[in-house]
Design an enzyme around this catalytic site. Structure first.
Site, PDB file in Angstrom:
ATOM      1  N   LEU A 497       0.824  -1.218   0.000  1.00 45.54           N
ATOM      2  CA  LEU A 497       0.000   0.000   0.000  1.00 45.54           C
ATOM      3  C   LEU A 497       0.850   1.256   0.000  1.00 45.54           C
ATOM      4  CD1 LEU A 497      -2.650  -1.120   2.651  1.00 45.54           C
ATOM      5  CD2 LEU A 497      -2.885  -1.154   0.174  1.00 45.54           C
ATOM      6  N   LYS A 499       5.302   2.818   0.933  1.00 46.93           N
ATOM      7  CA  LYS A 499       6.648   2.580   1.437  1.00 46.93           C
ATOM      8  C   LYS A 499       7.139   3.794   2.201  1.00 46.93           C
ATOM      9  CE  LYS A 499       8.225  -0.702  -2.093  1.00 46.93           C
ATOM     10  NZ  LYS A 499       9.271  -0.989  -3.118  1.00 46.93           N
ATOM     11  N   GLY A 500       8.032   3.553   3.172  1.00 50.14           N
ATOM     12  CA  GLY A 500       8.605   4.624   3.967  1.00 50.14           C
ATOM     13  C   GLY A 500      10.085   4.406   4.164  1.00 50.14           C
ATOM     14  N   PHE A 502      11.693   3.250   6.810  1.00 51.62           N
ATOM     15  CA  PHE A 502      12.089   2.061   7.537  1.00 51.62           C
ATOM     16  C   PHE A 502      11.367   0.796   7.067  1.00 51.62           C
ATOM     17  CE2 PHE A 502      12.815   5.594  10.480  1.00 51.62           C
ATOM     18  CZ  PHE A 502      14.176   5.400  10.711  1.00 51.62           C
ATOM     19  N   GLY A 503      10.478   0.864   6.093  1.00 52.21           N
ATOM     20  CA  GLY A 503       9.790  -0.338   5.648  1.00 52.21           C
ATOM     21  C   GLY A 503       8.604  -0.001   4.777  1.00 52.21           C
ATOM     22  N   SER A 504       7.657  -0.919   4.737  1.00 55.35           N
ATOM     23  CA  SER A 504       6.490  -0.768   3.869  1.00 55.35           C
ATOM     24  C   SER A 504       5.225  -1.134   4.634  1.00 55.35           C
ATOM     25  CB  SER A 504       6.628  -1.659   2.634  1.00 55.35           C
ATOM     26  OG  SER A 504       6.726  -3.031   3.027  1.00 55.35           O
ATOM     27  N   ASP A 629       4.790  14.020  15.482  1.00 52.54           N
ATOM     28  CA  ASP A 629       4.746  13.940  14.018  1.00 52.54           C
ATOM     29  C   ASP A 629       3.303  14.043  13.528  1.00 52.54           C
ATOM     30  OD1 ASP A 629       5.650  13.758  11.468  1.00 52.54           O
ATOM     31  OD2 ASP A 629       6.079  11.622  11.506  1.00 52.54           O
ATOM     32  N   ARG A 633      -0.778  13.628   6.708  1.00 50.78           N
ATOM     33  CA  ARG A 633      -0.310  12.352   6.148  1.00 50.78           C
ATOM     34  C   ARG A 633      -0.339  11.233   7.178  1.00 50.78           C
ATOM     35  NH1 ARG A 633       3.816  15.785   6.906  1.00 50.78           N
ATOM     36  NH2 ARG A 633       5.228  15.281   8.630  1.00 50.78           N
ATOM     37  N   ASN A 634      -0.329  11.576   8.463  1.00 57.73           N
ATOM     38  CA  ASN A 634      -0.341  10.580   9.531  1.00 57.73           C
ATOM     39  C   ASN A 634      -1.715  10.435  10.172  1.00 57.73           C
ATOM     40  OD1 ASN A 634       2.365   9.953   9.185  1.00 57.73           O
ATOM     41  ND2 ASN A 634       3.049  11.558  10.579  1.00 57.73           N
TER      42      ASN A 634
END
Length: 874
Positions: A497, A499-500, A502-504, A629, A633-634
């Site tokens: 869905l 990616k960032g 540190f991971g996905s 944060d 977006r969060n």
């Protein structure tokens, strides 16, 4: 040699210039009456320009008018004066001088202040049960002493004069009464504050009972305590009844207070409830509040329509199915959705108002499969079992063939069982070994048996299930996550869905341990090239925070799973979260403005987004969590467009004090960070309020990046000059005032989240003074076709269906009750439709020209701007 002579001469001159250092005068002890002037003095000899400091009880006294009086060369005197001495001036005084790294002090002196007695402990209000004894305490001191105390109770002297401290024992009272004490010494009399003895009584009924939040099967109930009866409220009882009969069908709930709020879960969807509250104190239980009536929102149907049958002729295909009852429907029926498949290809779905359908041209549906689903405003329920359409003769032949196959299968089953039985008999007759056959002889002879020393398996064994012990994380974190650990075998991972760094995040299906039911979830997976225990522990700390979150506007943890990797020491942690159908709020806002099909989001819905975020942040702040944060977006959007605060990768728990200081290298979103956080790396709940104001700006600007035209490296200088985000177009002044108050340079001057909730609720209510937001007329977007315009409301038609094109070109007479795919009901139901928009959606040529923008490219550009690598040193 010359240098040595110069040093000797200098030392000789210095010794002659600075004789022995000593205090020639010390301050003297003084006893003075309160209000008079006092003066202390001291003298020091041996320094040319001394810096004499006055000390009181170990603390420096700072004075702007201290004067030095020269007595002779290298001999100085100074004084400390108090014009009107008070009790707080009493204490121990002396002088200090620092010389060559050492401190020289004078002899100490004491100032004693005499006056009328002053109270160190005054009588306080108390609450008691009638007739129960209690004590009152009063303490006063001089000097001078001794100090005597006299009590007055209800305007009458109580008892004799006693020495301070004094305790008055009262055998009990039956009514509220006033009291105070008098303190007397040689200088006069002082009178304490007047206290009150309150009588504890039953509390009054709670007030302001209201439902503050509601989703499908749970509501958040809020109330305010009435008069407490002069005793703390310990618990409240919530009594609920279903329907209007006031018969209690739901078990009473007992909750501890404060807070005066409770989530009522497990309710039926689209049902009427009544609720009332009473509270307890030490004396007993209050009366119940008045009944509050409310209705839970609609949900998707819980069952599929049953008994789907068909009748096929050359002219038409007729479908019939059983209606759902109210309990299964869980809302008001909008339509039945029929989907069909022909030759392996899905055909256009159709909508019908009744539990039947008549489709012209029966031959075209031969060998097609049909399924039906019931739909409410919330969406469509499960699909019925597929039914294959064939002529009656083909059905009979198929039934006959089915009977033949059943007989054949039964014969094969009998043959298989006989074969297995013979195999078992032969196996028991003899066993083959490496050395021949070993038979069991008749009689009582001993049986020979052996155990293999080693066995072999040619197939590759599965990797063992990972545990938290294999991660190398601390014991506290393991204990927190133990009860939410989910075996990897229950997860089926799907497509990515997002990616960032540190991971996905991947779509997945979670299978329950005790059944085959699967739940659609989202899984955060750490990058496979991360092999550090520290990175894994940081990922799992986020999950540990979320484990304790239970709020409708904060995303909740489902569980944690560990993916075992071949040839790797550490497994990959996977954090399992609820699947959010509409993604993040930032993308949703961008789609409304720049997507392939732009749409309008009403102002009331935008304010509802802000309210949801504020409520979630209020909950986090009450749990001493700093998010650090917060941004659009969060924030995630659930199926019913409720906002949930998410992504706690930078969150911190405050264990002491009310702030957290960042002390490491981090990647931080500089355009959302508060001024004091940029300057001093300090994060508080007030810095989260700053980020909330920026998030409000994002919502009103429909996903635009904050501070357009200002680089990340220029943000601090931009803010320190007093500049702030400008008012977005179409943003009301009162909304901008709320967000602007979040950016005060003084953190204490920013509003709390509770205050923000109150302000936003007021705005939302003012917009709701007209027709209800959820009931206003809606226009829907068809992403496949532009055909079909809203029709006028005819006489006797249901207003809910007024915008639906009941008749289309080329329709047969018996097909005019279809709901075509461009109708408003179809959009509420789902399928190929994305977003509901307001009735004033007018797409201009300029907006239309932006529809070709690649959303992936757009989001990547925006996200690249949002974060800045910030090196933080403490």
């Amino acid at each position: 040699m010359t240098i040595y002579l110069w040093i000797i001469v200098f030392l000789a001159q210095s010794s002659r210039a600075i004789p022995g250092l000593r205090f020639t005068k010390n301050p003297a002890n003084l006893t003075v009456t309160q209000g008079n002037m006092v003066r202390l003095g001291c003298s020091i000899e041996g320094l040319s320009e001394p810096e004499i400091v006055w000390m009181k009880d170990g603390e420096k006294l700072y004075s702007t008018d201290q004067m030095y009086i020269p007595l002779e060369q290298h001999h100085w005197e100074t004084f400390h004066s108090v014009k009107s001495v008070q009790q707080q001036d009493a204490g121990k005084y002396w002088c200090e001088v620092e010389f060559r790294g050492s401190t020289i002090s004078s002899e100490p002196a004491w100032i004693t202040v005499e006056g009328v007695p002053h109270f160190t402990l005054e009588p306080q209000d108390i609450a008691t049960i009638p007739g129960v004894p209690f004590n009152l305490t009063c303490t006063a001191v001089g000097p001078p002493g001794p100090v005597e105390v006299l009590w007055w109770l209800g305007g009458v002297q109580e008892g004799d004069v006693t020495s301070s401290p004094s305790v008055l024992h009262v055998n009990g009272v039956n009514n509220s009464i006033k009291f105070y004490c008098e303190a007397k010494n040689a200088r006069g009399i002082s009178v304490s504050r007047t206290g009150t003895v309150h009588i504890k009584v039953l509390p009054a009924a709670p007030k302001g009972v209201q439902v503050v939040h509601m989703v499908e099967d749970n509501v958040t109930l809020d109330w305010s305590p009435g008069f407490t009866g002069h005793s703390d409220l310990s618990a409240c009882t919530i009594q609920m009844s279903k329907n209007s009969g006031r018969k209690v069908e739901v078990r009473d709930q007992r909750v501890k207070v404060p807070p005066f709020q409770q989530i009522l879960s497990g309710l039926s969807c689209y049902s009427n409830y009544s609720v009332r509250v009473c509270c307890d104190n030490e004396v007993g239980t209050s009366p119940f509040s008045g009944w509050l009536d409310f209705q839970t929102p609609e949900a998707v149907p819980s069952a599929a329509p049953r008994n789907l049958t068909f009748e096929l002729t050359e002219q038409q295909l007729s479908l019939n199915w059983a209606s759902l009852d109210d309990k299964e429907l869980q809302g008001k029926l909008m339509a039945y959705k029929v989907q069909w498949n022909l030759g392996g290809e899905g055909q256009e779905a159709l909508l019908f108002k009744e539990n039947m359908a008549h489709l012209s041209g029966g031959g075209r549906f031969f060998n097609a499969t049909f399924q039906v689903s019931a739909c409410t405003v919330a969406g469509c329920g499960p699909w019925s079992q597929p039914v294959l359409v064939m002529p009656a003769s083909a059905v009979a032949a198929q039934t006959q063939r089915g009977h033949m196959w059943v007989g054949l299968l039964l014969g094969l089953l009998v043959a298989t069982m006989v074969g297995l039985l013979l195999t078992v008999l032969v196996h028991r007759r003899g066993k083959e070994t490496q050395f021949g056959s070993v038979f069991k002889p008749p009689g009582t002879e001993s049986t020979v048996s052996f155990t293999a020393a080693r066995s072999f398996n040619r197939t590759c064994s599965e990797l063992p299930e990972s545990t938290l012990d294999s991660l190398g994380i601390n014991d506290d974190l393991k204990a927190k996550l133990q009860d939410v650990l989910i075996p990897e075998r229950l997860l089926t991972l799907g497509h990515i869905l997002g990616k960032g760094e540190f991971g996905s995040v991947r779509e997945a299906f979670l299978k329950m341990e005790d059944s085959t039911v699967q739940q659609k979830v989202a899984v955060k997976v750490l990058k496979t090239d991360i092999n550090s225990s520290c990175d894994i522990e940081q990922c799992l700390k986020e999950a540990a925070y979320m484990k304790d979150f239970h709020h409708p506007n904060v995303i909740q943890l489902i569980g944690v799973s560990l993916h075992r990797r071949p040839q790797q020491r550490l497994p990959i942690p996977m954090v399992i979260l609820p699947f959010m159908k509409h993604g993040d709020l930032h993308t949703f806002l961008l789609m409304s403005r720049l997507g392939d099909e732009p749409f309008t989001v009403s102002l009331q819905m935008l304010i509802q987004f802000m309210l949801d975020i504020a409520r979630g942040m209020e909950y986090l702040s009450n749990k001493s969590i700093i998010h650090r944060d917060l941004a659009a977006r969060n924030c995630m959007l659930s199926e019913n467009l409720t906002v949930c605060v998410a992504d706690f990768g930078l969150s911190k728990k405050i264990y002491s004090g009310d702030y957290y200081r960042q002390g490491s290298v981090s990647k931080l979103p500089v355009k959302w960070i508060a001024l004091e956080s940029l300057a001093d790396n300090v994060y508080t709940t007030q810095s989260d309020v700053w980020a909330f104001g920026v998030t409000m700006w994002e919502i009103m600007a429909r996903g635009q990046t904050p501070y357009p035209g200002v680089e990340n490296s220029e943000i601090y200088e931009y803010l320190i000059k007093g500049e702030r985000l400008k008012q977005p177009p179409d943003c009301q002044d009162d909304i901008y005032e709320i967000m602007h108050s979040c950016w005060s340079p003084v953190p204490k001057c920013r509003p709390s989240f509770q205050h923000l909730i109150d302000q936003l609720e007021g705005l939302w209510a003012s917009l709701s003074s007209g027709p209800s937001f959820m009931k206003e007329a809606l226009l829907y977007v068809n992403l496949e076709s532009d055909e079909g315009e809203p029709g006028a409301l005819g006489p006797g038609e249901d207003p809910l269906w007024s915008a639906m094109p009941w008749q289309c070109v080329g329709m047969e007479e018996d097909e005019k009750d279809w709901l075509m795919v461009s109708s408003g009901a179809a959009l509420a139901i789902g399928g190929d439709y994305r977003y509901i928009i307001g009735p004033n959606c007018n797409c201009t040529e300029e907006e239309g020209g932006r529809q070709g923008t690649s959303m992936d490219t757009l989001q990547q550009e925006v996200r690249d701007e949002e974060y800045e690598d910030t090196i933080i040193n403490v």
